[in-house]
Design a protein around this motif. Structure first.
Motif, mmCIF file in Angstrom:
data_model
loop_
_atom_site.group_PDB
_atom_site.id
_atom_site.type_symbol
_atom_site.label_atom_id
_atom_site.label_comp_id
_atom_site.label_asym_id
_atom_site.label_seq_id
_atom_site.Cartn_x
_atom_site.Cartn_y
_atom_site.Cartn_z
ATOM 1 N N PRO A 179 69.279 49.668 14.489
ATOM 2 C CA PRO A 179 68.879 48.904 13.311
ATOM 3 C C PRO A 179 70.100 48.303 12.635
ATOM 4 C CG PRO A 179 68.771 51.254 12.848
ATOM 5 C CD PRO A 179 69.083 51.124 14.302
ATOM 6 N N ASP A 180 69.936 47.110 12.121
ATOM 7 C CA ASP A 180 70.992 46.420 11.385
ATOM 8 C C ASP A 180 70.457 46.153 9.987
ATOM 9 O OD1 ASP A 180 72.342 44.025 10.246
ATOM 10 O OD2 ASP A 180 73.503 44.140 12.106
ATOM 11 N N THR A 181 71.076 46.787 9.006
ATOM 12 C CA THR A 181 70.529 46.721 7.651
ATOM 13 C C THR A 181 70.485 45.291 7.124
ATOM 14 O OG1 THR A 181 72.713 47.212 6.714
ATOM 15 C CG2 THR A 181 71.218 49.080 7.096
ATOM 16 N N ILE A 228 73.646 52.963 13.792
ATOM 17 C CA ILE A 228 73.226 51.972 12.794
ATOM 18 C C ILE A 228 74.318 50.935 12.572
ATOM 19 C CG2 ILE A 228 72.648 51.627 10.345
ATOM 20 C CD1 ILE A 228 71.289 54.377 10.401
ATOM 21 N N HIS A 229 73.917 49.671 12.521
ATOM 22 C CA HIS A 229 74.775 48.601 12.031
ATOM 23 C C HIS A 229 74.572 48.504 10.531
ATOM 24 C CE1 HIS A 229 75.832 45.785 15.638
ATOM 25 N NE2 HIS A 229 76.141 47.041 15.870
ATOM 26 N N LEU A 230 75.643 48.663 9.798
ATOM 27 C CA LEU A 230 75.551 48.655 8.336
ATOM 28 C C LEU A 230 76.248 47.411 7.797
ATOM 29 C CD1 LEU A 230 74.650 50.236 5.816
ATOM 30 C CD2 LEU A 230 76.850 51.417 5.881
ATOM 31 N N LYS A 231 75.463 46.508 7.212
ATOM 32 C CA LYS A 231 76.043 45.367 6.515
ATOM 33 C C LYS A 231 75.115 44.919 5.401
ATOM 34 C CE LYS A 231 74.986 41.691 9.930
ATOM 35 N NZ LYS A 231 74.769 42.373 11.213
ATOM 36 N N ASP A 232 75.636 44.027 4.580
ATOM 37 C CA ASP A 232 74.979 43.733 3.305
ATOM 38 C C ASP A 232 74.630 42.246 3.198
ATOM 39 O OD1 ASP A 232 73.987 44.359 0.782
ATOM 40 O OD2 ASP A 232 75.800 45.431 0.169
ATOM 41 N N VAL A 233 73.625 41.968 2.392
ATOM 42 C CA VAL A 233 73.244 40.591 2.044
ATOM 43 C C VAL A 233 72.912 40.548 0.559
ATOM 44 C CG1 VAL A 233 72.322 40.002 4.323
ATOM 45 C CG2 VAL A 233 70.803 41.004 2.611
ATOM 46 N N ASP A 234 73.003 39.335 -0.028
ATOM 47 C CA ASP A 234 72.566 39.213 -1.411
ATOM 48 C C ASP A 234 71.058 38.985 -1.453
ATOM 49 O OD1 ASP A 234 72.058 36.499 -0.916
ATOM 50 O OD2 ASP A 234 73.897 35.817 -1.897
ATOM 51 N N MET A 289 79.821 41.103 1.371
ATOM 52 C CA MET A 289 80.644 42.264 1.691
ATOM 53 C C MET A 289 79.870 43.547 1.361
ATOM 54 S SD MET A 289 83.738 41.528 2.923
ATOM 55 C CE MET A 289 84.870 42.830 2.372
ATOM 56 N N LEU A 290 80.140 44.592 2.099
ATOM 57 C CA LEU A 290 79.439 45.855 1.905
ATOM 58 C C LEU A 290 79.569 46.326 0.455
ATOM 59 C CD1 LEU A 290 77.872 48.019 3.519
ATOM 60 C CD2 LEU A 290 80.039 49.246 3.771
ATOM 61 N N GLY A 291 78.416 46.688 -0.123
ATOM 62 C CA GLY A 291 78.399 47.156 -1.498
ATOM 63 C C GLY A 291 78.275 46.069 -2.530
ATOM 64 N N GLN A 292 78.299 44.800 -2.100
ATOM 65 C CA GLN A 292 78.215 43.695 -3.051
ATOM 66 C C GLN A 292 76.865 42.978 -2.973
ATOM 67 O OE1 GLN A 292 81.636 41.097 -2.733
ATOM 68 N NE2 GLN A 292 83.075 42.811 -2.813
ATOM 69 N N GLY A 293 75.961 43.506 -2.157
ATOM 70 C CA GLY A 293 74.643 42.905 -2.019
ATOM 71 C C GLY A 293 73.542 43.863 -2.422
ATOM 72 N N VAL A 294 72.396 43.737 -1.748
ATOM 73 C CA VAL A 294 71.220 44.513 -2.131
ATOM 74 C C VAL A 294 70.960 45.697 -1.203
ATOM 75 C CG1 VAL A 294 70.124 42.518 -3.219
ATOM 76 C CG2 VAL A 294 69.693 42.978 -0.797
ATOM 77 N N CYS A 295 71.810 45.902 -0.201
ATOM 78 C CA CYS A 295 71.596 47.034 0.713
ATOM 79 C C CYS A 295 71.813 48.360 -0.017
ATOM 80 C CB CYS A 295 72.545 46.937 1.906
ATOM 81 S SG CYS A 295 72.346 48.284 3.101
ATOM 82 N N ASP A 296 70.830 49.239 0.063
ATOM 83 C CA ASP A 296 70.918 50.568 -0.551
ATOM 84 C C ASP A 296 71.568 51.510 0.461
ATOM 85 O OD1 ASP A 296 70.576 53.009 -1.764
ATOM 86 O OD2 ASP A 296 68.457 52.710 -2.254
ATOM 87 N N VAL A 313 78.170 51.716 12.209
ATOM 88 C CA VAL A 313 79.036 50.642 12.678
ATOM 89 C C VAL A 313 79.000 49.516 11.650
ATOM 90 C CG1 VAL A 313 79.426 48.938 14.492
ATOM 91 C CG2 VAL A 313 78.694 51.254 15.097
ATOM 92 N N LEU A 314 80.132 49.272 11.016
ATOM 93 C CA LEU A 314 80.198 48.220 10.005
ATOM 94 C C LEU A 314 80.434 46.879 10.695
ATOM 95 C CD1 LEU A 314 82.357 49.886 7.193
ATOM 96 C CD2 LEU A 314 79.992 50.305 7.855
ATOM 97 N N GLU A 315 79.656 45.901 10.286
ATOM 98 C CA GLU A 315 79.780 44.558 10.839
ATOM 99 C C GLU A 315 79.759 43.592 9.668
ATOM 100 O OE1 GLU A 315 77.660 41.789 14.259
ATOM 101 O OE2 GLU A 315 76.467 43.270 13.193
ATOM 102 N N GLU A 316 80.685 42.661 9.647
ATOM 103 C CA GLU A 316 80.828 41.795 8.480
ATOM 104 C C GLU A 316 80.772 40.326 8.883
ATOM 105 O OE1 GLU A 316 80.530 40.659 5.160
ATOM 106 O OE2 GLU A 316 80.987 42.808 5.164
ATOM 107 N N GLU A 317 79.845 39.579 8.261
ATOM 108 C CA GLU A 317 79.672 38.168 8.589
ATOM 109 C C GLU A 317 79.808 37.259 7.374
ATOM 110 O OE1 GLU A 317 76.457 37.143 11.294
ATOM 111 O OE2 GLU A 317 76.057 39.275 11.641
#
Length: 273
Positions: free
Chosen positions: A180-182, A206-212, A219-226, A245-249
């Motif tokens: 899963p990719d958050t 798990i792929h852990l990344k964030d979106v607004d 960036m991780l922690g700056q979006g809506v991902c809990d 696994v952190l992935e940043e786009e």
């Protein structure tokens, strides 16, 4: 699983997404990821470079960098949805499974099915499931776990919850796991926690990344991902191997990929991992 037992790795797509602007090679990736404070790497067929077909040399490079191979990820121009491409896709899967068999506990991650031709979507799910399941059989014979990694990128077949339900209904959970990719889930679903919980038995890592809130990469922690909720659910997943696994786009990563992944690793320490 205690949060302190989690292992944190980095995906190489942060550099791959730069296209021709990235002029380095796999050794540059290993250095940047090790310097960023990570314990492992997920690398792709596009970024493996001169180590393709040379698992012994790649293993030595990983050891020198202090990194573990978490997973090897690959996709296909067929989108895994063309019936006449099944044979070629499975030969590719076999080649990378044989490569990964040299790395204890590493997985093979197969990219999201994508729509590359006209015709009913239902038929494309059937073709993708056939490819994934048969690749899973190849993996089982080689002692390598195979997993599917849905995405929200252009033309994906696996975007919203209905798509996830459709593909998982066709996949053998004993043969094919789930990465899963958050970020991708949040772009297609409003029920990330429910999706993760419903299919938690399939989670391998798990792929852990964030979106607004608009679905733009953040960036991780700056979006809506809990992130704490993701960690909580991961701890209840029976087949989860402990790797986040952190992935940043994000645009930040496009400007400075090495700096961005280092920042994300620091953010993860704030969550206790």
């Amino acid at each position: 699983m205690n949060v302190k037992d989690l292992k944190v790795g980095c995906q190489t797509f942060t550099w791959e997404m730069l296209g021709d602007r990235f002029t380095g090679g796999p050794d540059d990736l290993l250095k940047a990821i090790a310097d960023g404070g990570y314990a492992g790497i997920e690398i792709t067929d596009t970024m493996i470079g001169h180590y393709a077909g040379k698992p012994t040399e790649f293993a030595a490079a990983l050891k020198s960098s202090g990194l573990a191979l978490i997973s090897f990820a690959f996709g296909s121009r067929s989108g895994f949805t063309l019936k006449n491409g099944i044979g070629t896709d499975l030969e590719t899967a076999r080649r990378w499974i044989d490569f990964v068999a040299n790395f204890p506990d590493a997985l093979v991650s197969m990219g999201s099915a994508t729509v590359v031709s006209d015709g009913p979507r239902h038929d494309k799910f059937a073709v993708a499931a056939e490819v994934y399941n048969k690749a899973g059989e190849l993996g089982r014979k080689a002692g390598v776990q195979v997993a599917v990694h849905p995405s929200s990128h252009h033309n994906t077949l696996l975007f919203d919850r209905a798509d996830y339900d459709a593909i998982f209904a066709l996949l053998d959970p004993d043969l094919v796991g789930w990465v899963p990719d958050t970020g991708h889930i949040l772009r297609g679903h409003r029920d990330m926690a429910d999706t993760l919980t419903t299919y938690r038995d399939r989670i391998r890592y798990i792929h852990l990344k964030d979106v607004d809130a608009d679905g733009t990469w953040a960036m991780l922690g700056q979006g809506v991902c809990d992130t704490p909720k993701v960690i909580e659910i991961a701890g209840t997943a029976p087949n989860f191997n402990g790797w986040l696994v952190l992935e940043e786009e994000s645009d930040t990563a496009a400007a400075d990929p090495a700096g961005a992944v280092k920042t994300n690793r620091r953010t993860m320490r704030g969550y206790g991992a």
